[in-house]
Write a protein that holds these residues in place. Structure first.
Motif, PDB file in Angstrom:
ATOM      1  N   GLU A 118       8.722   1.472   8.860  1.00 51.34           N
ATOM      2  CA  GLU A 118       9.648   2.607   8.976  1.00 51.34           C
ATOM      3  C   GLU A 118       8.900   3.937   8.879  1.00 51.34           C
ATOM      4  OE1 GLU A 118      13.719   0.650   7.075  1.00 51.34           O
ATOM      5  OE2 GLU A 118      12.160   1.446   5.737  1.00 51.34           O
ATOM      6  N   HIS A 119       7.944   4.016   7.975  1.00 50.61           N
ATOM      7  CA  HIS A 119       7.145   5.242   7.885  1.00 50.61           C
ATOM      8  C   HIS A 119       6.407   5.504   9.192  1.00 50.61           C
ATOM      9  CE1 HIS A 119       7.573   6.858   3.851  1.00 50.61           C
ATOM     10  NE2 HIS A 119       7.418   5.655   3.320  1.00 50.61           N
ATOM     11  N   ARG A 120       5.787   4.487   9.747  1.00 51.54           N
ATOM     12  CA  ARG A 120       5.056   4.680  11.002  1.00 51.54           C
ATOM     13  C   ARG A 120       5.985   5.152  12.113  1.00 51.54           C
ATOM     14  NH1 ARG A 120       1.819   0.180   9.156  1.00 51.54           N
ATOM     15  NH2 ARG A 120       3.380  -1.282   9.929  1.00 51.54           N
ATOM     16  N   ALA A 121       7.163   4.518  12.205  1.00 54.01           N
ATOM     17  CA  ALA A 121       8.095   4.862  13.278  1.00 54.01           C
ATOM     18  C   ALA A 121       8.619   6.286  13.132  1.00 54.01           C
ATOM     19  CB  ALA A 121       9.253   3.871  13.299  1.00 54.01           C
ATOM     20  N   GLN A 122       8.998   6.652  11.918  1.00 50.28           N
ATOM     21  CA  GLN A 122       9.548   7.995  11.709  1.00 50.28           C
ATOM     22  C   GLN A 122       8.489   9.074  11.888  1.00 50.28           C
ATOM     23  OE1 GLN A 122      12.821   8.992  11.174  1.00 50.28           O
ATOM     24  NE2 GLN A 122      13.144   6.885  11.854  1.00 50.28           N
TER      25      GLN A 122
ATOM     26  N   GLN B 238       0.824  -1.207   0.000  1.00 50.74           N
ATOM     27  CA  GLN B 238       0.000   0.000   0.000  1.00 50.74           C
ATOM     28  C   GLN B 238       0.859   1.258   0.000  1.00 50.74           C
ATOM     29  OE1 GLN B 238      -2.323  -1.248   3.481  1.00 50.74           O
ATOM     30  NE2 GLN B 238      -4.175  -0.811   2.293  1.00 50.74           N
ATOM     31  N   VAL B 239       1.978   1.226   0.694  1.00 53.61           N
ATOM     32  CA  VAL B 239       2.880   2.381   0.712  1.00 53.61           C
ATOM     33  C   VAL B 239       3.355   2.715  -0.695  1.00 53.61           C
ATOM     34  CG1 VAL B 239       5.190   3.156   1.411  1.00 53.61           C
ATOM     35  CG2 VAL B 239       3.667   2.099   3.080  1.00 53.61           C
ATOM     36  N   ALA B 240       3.638   1.693  -1.476  1.00 54.24           N
ATOM     37  CA  ALA B 240       4.192   1.900  -2.819  1.00 54.24           C
ATOM     38  C   ALA B 240       3.132   2.294  -3.843  1.00 54.24           C
ATOM     39  CB  ALA B 240       4.910   0.633  -3.277  1.00 54.24           C
ATOM     40  N   GLU B 241       1.861   2.122  -3.523  1.00 53.25           N
ATOM     41  CA  GLU B 241       0.798   2.433  -4.475  1.00 53.25           C
ATOM     42  C   GLU B 241       0.607   3.937  -4.616  1.00 53.25           C
ATOM     43  OE1 GLU B 241      -1.858  -1.629  -3.734  1.00 53.25           O
ATOM     44  OE2 GLU B 241      -2.418   0.263  -2.781  1.00 53.25           O
ATOM     45  N   ALA B 242      -0.042   4.324  -5.709  1.00 57.99           N
ATOM     46  CA  ALA B 242      -0.242   5.744  -6.008  1.00 57.99           C
ATOM     47  C   ALA B 242      -1.167   6.389  -4.984  1.00 57.99           C
ATOM     48  CB  ALA B 242      -0.822   5.904  -7.402  1.00 57.99           C
ATOM     49  N   SER B 243      -0.864   7.626  -4.650  1.00 52.68           N
ATOM     50  CA  SER B 243      -1.757   8.436  -3.841  1.00 52.68           C
ATOM     51  C   SER B 243      -2.660   9.234  -4.781  1.00 52.68           C
ATOM     52  CB  SER B 243      -0.954   9.398  -2.956  1.00 52.68           C
ATOM     53  OG  SER B 243      -0.418  10.461  -3.740  1.00 52.68           O
TER      54      SER B 243
ATOM     55  N   THR C  90      13.215   9.400   1.170  1.00 57.66           N
ATOM     56  CA  THR C  90      12.557   8.645   2.240  1.00 57.66           C
ATOM     57  C   THR C  90      11.215   8.045   1.840  1.00 57.66           C
ATOM     58  OG1 THR C  90      11.567  10.687   3.124  1.00 57.66           O
ATOM     59  CG2 THR C  90      13.705  10.032   4.008  1.00 57.66           C
ATOM     60  N   ALA C  91      10.741   8.346   0.640  1.00 57.82           N
ATOM     61  CA  ALA C  91       9.428   7.829   0.222  1.00 57.82           C
ATOM     62  C   ALA C  91       9.394   6.305   0.177  1.00 57.82           C
ATOM     63  CB  ALA C  91       9.050   8.401  -1.144  1.00 57.82           C
ATOM     64  N   GLY C  92      10.517   5.674  -0.116  1.00 57.74           N
ATOM     65  CA  GLY C  92      10.561   4.227  -0.285  1.00 57.74           C
ATOM     66  C   GLY C  92      10.709   3.427   0.997  1.00 57.74           C
TER      67      GLY C  92
ATOM     68  N   HIS D 262       5.397   8.888  -0.718  1.00 55.54           N
ATOM     69  CA  HIS D 262       5.767  10.296  -0.856  1.00 55.54           C
ATOM     70  C   HIS D 262       4.943  11.172   0.094  1.00 55.54           C
ATOM     71  CE1 HIS D 262       7.518   8.886  -4.695  1.00 55.54           C
ATOM     72  NE2 HIS D 262       8.290   9.959  -4.611  1.00 55.54           N
ATOM     73  N   VAL D 263       3.656  10.895   0.181  1.00 59.20           N
ATOM     74  CA  VAL D 263       2.798  11.682   1.074  1.00 59.20           C
ATOM     75  C   VAL D 263       3.255  11.505   2.518  1.00 59.20           C
ATOM     76  CG1 VAL D 263       0.445  12.054   1.908  1.00 59.20           C
ATOM     77  CG2 VAL D 263       0.845  11.539  -0.509  1.00 59.20           C
TER      78      VAL D 263
END
Length: 236
Positions: A89-93, A26-31, A82-84, A40-41
């Motif tokens: 990792e996104h949740r933690a950061q 889901q992270v890698a899918e388009a926003s 950092t988008a990737g 990226h978002v």
């Protein structure tokens, strides 16, 4: 004006709940933002919190600094780099940097909110309102179930206050559900756009749904996002 710190903290908690079950796929899918993945978002929301904390920390010491020493190029490079990240990792950061921002705000007293910052050549309070907009608008862009209908009423009214300058002079908007009206310019009254406060805010922010009582062809063209110093460009 006392900034809505508690409301922004609640937006942060809503965002954290929204991301709790997010997968790497889901992270890698388009926003909903052209050219940006959900990653990226999330990278933008995370670094936006870091940047606002930087401004706050310096402002509380009576110092003025740019949000990004390297300007918009630095900002864009951070997002791309950092988008990737993985979902974890996104949740933690995001959690770390929102906690840092909230801690910086917690040190502010009443007089501190009027301290100047470089963001929009405004004051520290303005960054709280900006983070409020960023959190709720970009939650919609993630396309994970949050819609403009979920926005708090006072956030939607604030967004209209902020974005009404995008309309041509003489245009009026009327929020039927809250009985408020906004107008642009001192000229003769022109087009009136009517709808719910959240619909009007979403339309002015360039998000769906548009005002249901009018077609896209009938709505006035929106101008650019409100201007501000180039080193701190918003992504509308």
């Amino acid at each position: 004006m006392q900034p809505p710190v508690a409301a922004v903290i609640e937006a942060h908690r809503t965002l954290e709940r929204l991301l709790a079950g997010l997968s790497d796929q889901q992270v890698a899918e388009a926003s909903a933002l052209p050219g940006w993945s959900r990653g990226h978002v999330l990278a933008h929301l995370t670094d936006n919190a870091r940047m606002f904390a930087r401004l706050a920390d310096h402002a509380l010491r009576g110092e003025l600094v740019a949000g990004y020493d390297g300007g918009v190029d630095e900002r864009n490079a951070i997002i791309e780099t950092t988008a990737g990240r993985s979902a974890a990792e996104h949740r933690a950061q995001l959690a770390a940097h929102t906690a840092g921002l909230e801690a910086s705000w917690a040190r502010a007293t009443g007089v501190d909110w009027s301290r100047p910052v470089t963001f929009r050549n405004a004051d520290l309070a303005a960054t709280v309102f900006a983070r409020w907009r960023e959190a709720w608008i970009h939650m919609v862009d993630l396309e994970l179930g949050v819609r403009p209908d979920d926005w708090p009423e006072d956030l939607a009214a604030h967004a209209i206050d902020f974005l009404i300058c995008r309309l041509p002079a003489g245009t009026r908007v009327h929020a039927e559900d809250v009985g408020r009206q906004w107008s642009v310019g001192d000229g003769p009254s022109g087009m009136a756009v009517t709808g719910g406060v959240r619909d009007l805010a979403a339309w002015l922010a360039g998000r769906a749904p548009v005002v249901p009582s009018m077609t896209a062809e009938e709505l006035p063209a929106l101008g650019p996002w409100p201007p501000h110093p180039p080193q701190l460009l918003d992504r509308p």
